[in-house]
Enzyme design. Sequence first.
Site, mmCIF file in Angstrom:
data_model
loop_
_atom_site.group_PDB
_atom_site.id
_atom_site.type_symbol
_atom_site.label_atom_id
_atom_site.label_comp_id
_atom_site.label_asym_id
_atom_site.label_seq_id
_atom_site.Cartn_x
_atom_site.Cartn_y
_atom_site.Cartn_z
ATOM 1 N N LYS A 52 -8.026 7.860 -8.829
ATOM 2 C CA LYS A 52 -9.157 7.132 -8.234
ATOM 3 C C LYS A 52 -10.475 7.805 -8.614
ATOM 4 C CE LYS A 52 -6.247 5.369 -4.502
ATOM 5 N NZ LYS A 52 -5.773 5.467 -3.112
ATOM 6 N N GLN A 96 -6.598 9.076 2.182
ATOM 7 C CA GLN A 96 -5.313 8.826 1.531
ATOM 8 C C GLN A 96 -4.169 8.947 2.544
ATOM 9 O OE1 GLN A 96 -5.045 7.726 -1.606
ATOM 10 N NE2 GLN A 96 -2.826 7.646 -1.586
ATOM 11 N N ASP A 119 -10.846 0.550 1.766
ATOM 12 C CA ASP A 119 -9.401 0.274 1.771
ATOM 13 C C ASP A 119 -9.080 -1.004 2.550
ATOM 14 O OD1 ASP A 119 -7.638 1.908 0.352
ATOM 15 O OD2 ASP A 119 -7.727 3.521 1.835
HETATM 16 N N1 GUN Z 1 -1.323 5.392 0.199
HETATM 17 C C1 GUN Z 1 -0.640 4.511 -0.557
HETATM 18 N N2 GUN Z 1 -1.443 3.505 -0.944
HETATM 19 C C2 GUN Z 1 -2.662 3.748 -0.425
HETATM 20 C C3 GUN Z 1 -3.903 3.060 -0.472
HETATM 21 O O1 GUN Z 1 -4.070 2.002 -1.078
HETATM 22 N N3 GUN Z 1 -4.929 3.654 0.190
HETATM 23 C C4 GUN Z 1 -4.778 4.817 0.877
HETATM 24 N N4 GUN Z 1 -5.831 5.302 1.514
HETATM 25 N N5 GUN Z 1 -3.638 5.465 0.950
HETATM 26 C C5 GUN Z 1 -2.583 4.942 0.295
#
Ligand code: GUN
Length: 293
Positions: A52, A96, A119
């Site tokens: 990311k 995350q 998100d």
């Molecule tokens: N863990 C697995 N997928 C995601 C996501 O799209 N966002 C976040 N913050 N954590 C994750």
Amino acid sequence: MTILDGKKVSNDIKDEITEQVTKMKARGERVPHLAAIIVGNDGASLTYVGSKVRACERVGFESTLVKMSSTTSEVELLDKIKELNNNSQIDGYIVQLPLPDQIDTQKVLLAVNPDKDVDGFHPTNFGKMALDMTTFIPATPFGILELLDRYGVETSGKHTVVIGRSHIVGRPMSILMGRKGFPGNSTVTLTHSHTKNITQITSQADIIISALGVPNFLKAEMVKDDVVIIDVGITRVADDTKEKGYRITGDVDFVNVSKKASYITPVPGGVGPMTIAMLLKNTLLACERHRKK
Ligand code: GUN
């Protein structure tokens, strides 16, 4: 059979975002800034967050990575969230998941300012999504919609079967595919661990979106001809022939299911890269919305 090439489409989207950022810079505007908080040392989570941050660099965004130890307390994390909420230089951020056991995930998600919740996990944003209001759509479902849209896959009047009811993928996907509009207007069945005789259901599906996390779960005998397959699975499976000692495997038996499918996403290179592209898109949207305020 057409491969839904998430790698290619995500690169197209990143190019489009880069163009927007170049224009912002030319106008003397501040560029979008995404932050990510990661708690602990889970290998997969560190890999995702690293991707990311690299994606931010690729499109010209500012990025901040906040690494916190696996023993971080809930209060410490909530303090950090408060800090990011109050930092006017940061347009959007993610925490995350999963979080360590000592931290209540619901409390954390509720603490994120919905205007910065790129998100789309805050109940305010999730509710807005369900009510067709303008909001941040969670990145993975948003990426799947974008992939279906860009390949012109018909969803209206189709029977879409979603496998898995996670808050991040299955649940929002089931809502989005049934919404009015395109992609949407599907008749949706949401299946999960308590579903009986799943083959009876999947074999009636025009579109299957699998977000289960069980490698090679969906077999050719479980689908009908010309089905559209979206494979969200990304499980690490031990593999001595690989340098890292594992390979990434989807929920779908790709070799055999692809022989029957009209469209199918590969793993890797399908939904995964789209998730990152749509997180960038949400951050760009957050930046534009902050500017208008
Ligand atoms: N863990 C697995 N997928 C995601 C996501 O799209 N966002 C976040 N913050 N954590 C994750």
